[in-house]
Scaffold this active site. Sequence first.
Site, PDB file in Angstrom:
ATOM      1  N   SER A  98       0.735  -0.699  -0.155  1.00  0.00           N
ATOM      2  CA  SER A  98      -0.068  -0.133   0.094  1.00  0.00           C
ATOM      3  C   SER A  98       1.218   1.678   0.237  1.00  0.00           C
ATOM      4  O   SER A  98       1.899   1.482  -0.733  1.00  0.00           O
ATOM      5  CB  SER A  98      -1.218  -0.200   1.694  1.00  0.00           C
ATOM      6  OG  SER A  98      -1.777   1.291   0.791  1.00  0.00           O
ATOM      7  N   HIS A 123      -1.769  -0.990  -4.466  1.00  0.00           N
ATOM      8  CA  HIS A 123      -3.840  -1.426  -4.393  1.00  0.00           C
ATOM      9  C   HIS A 123      -4.149  -0.121  -4.192  1.00  0.00           C
ATOM     10  O   HIS A 123      -3.958   0.963  -4.021  1.00  0.00           O
ATOM     11  CB  HIS A 123      -4.398  -2.042  -3.585  1.00  0.00           C
ATOM     12  CG  HIS A 123      -4.263  -1.808  -1.997  1.00  0.00           C
ATOM     13  ND1 HIS A 123      -4.744  -2.120  -0.972  1.00  0.00           N
ATOM     14  CD2 HIS A 123      -4.122  -1.020  -1.756  1.00  0.00           C
ATOM     15  CE1 HIS A 123      -4.492  -1.982   0.568  1.00  0.00           C
ATOM     16  NE2 HIS A 123      -3.939  -0.681  -0.412  1.00  0.00           N
TER      17      HIS A 123
END
Length: 201
Positions: A98, A123
Site C-alpha cells: 500500500s 492497490h
Amino acid sequence: MSYVPIVVEPTSRGERAYDIYSRLLKERIIFVCSTVEDHMANLIVAQLLFLEAENPKKDIYMYINSPGGVVTAGLAIYDTMQYIKPKVATLCIGQACSMGSLLLCGGEKGMRYSLPHSRIMIHQPSGGYKGQATDIEIHAQETLKIKRLLNELYSKHTEQELKHIEKSMERDNFMSPEEAKKFGLVDNIMSSRDAMTLLAK
C-alpha cells in the site's frame, strides 16, 4: 511495550548509550517499519529534515518494512522525500504494501532496492464512512481524487502508462521483487551488501 536494543559507544567523555535506531540515524539510516500513521510519519519527516540540515549533499538510506496505512501520513513522508536536497535510497525488507510501496518507488531513481524475499503490494485506496448521504458522497469524491493522485504518482515513478497503472491498482496486487523490478517499483534486487556497494560505485 516492545524492547528496543541499546548500544554503548566509547567517546572522549566516556561511554554513551543510544537506542539502536538513533545509532543508525547517525549513519543516515531511517527505518519505516510499522503501520504508516500520523505520529510515525511526523517522526520520519523530522529525521529526513534533520539529516538534510546535517549534510544536504549526503545520501539518506530508508529501510521499509510496512503494511501501509493512512494515505495522508504516507504522502507527508513522500512529499518530504521529494522536497529535501539529499538523495533518498529506499530498500524493502520484508514487505512494502500500500503506502509502503509508494515510499519504496518514490526513492531516487536507480537507488530503489529490494531484498530477495520481500513482498511488494499496490492497490487503490480504501475507506469507510457513515453519516448523512451528502457527507458520504463528499468523502467518496475525496477518495476518488486520492485514487487519481496515487495512480499519477505510481505512473510517474514507474514510467508506465496511466491506464496500465489504473488497471494494476484495481485490486490488491502482490509482487515478488523480480515482478516489482519489471513493473518499475524497484531498480535492483540485493542479496548482499556487497552488491549494493558495487552499484553505488
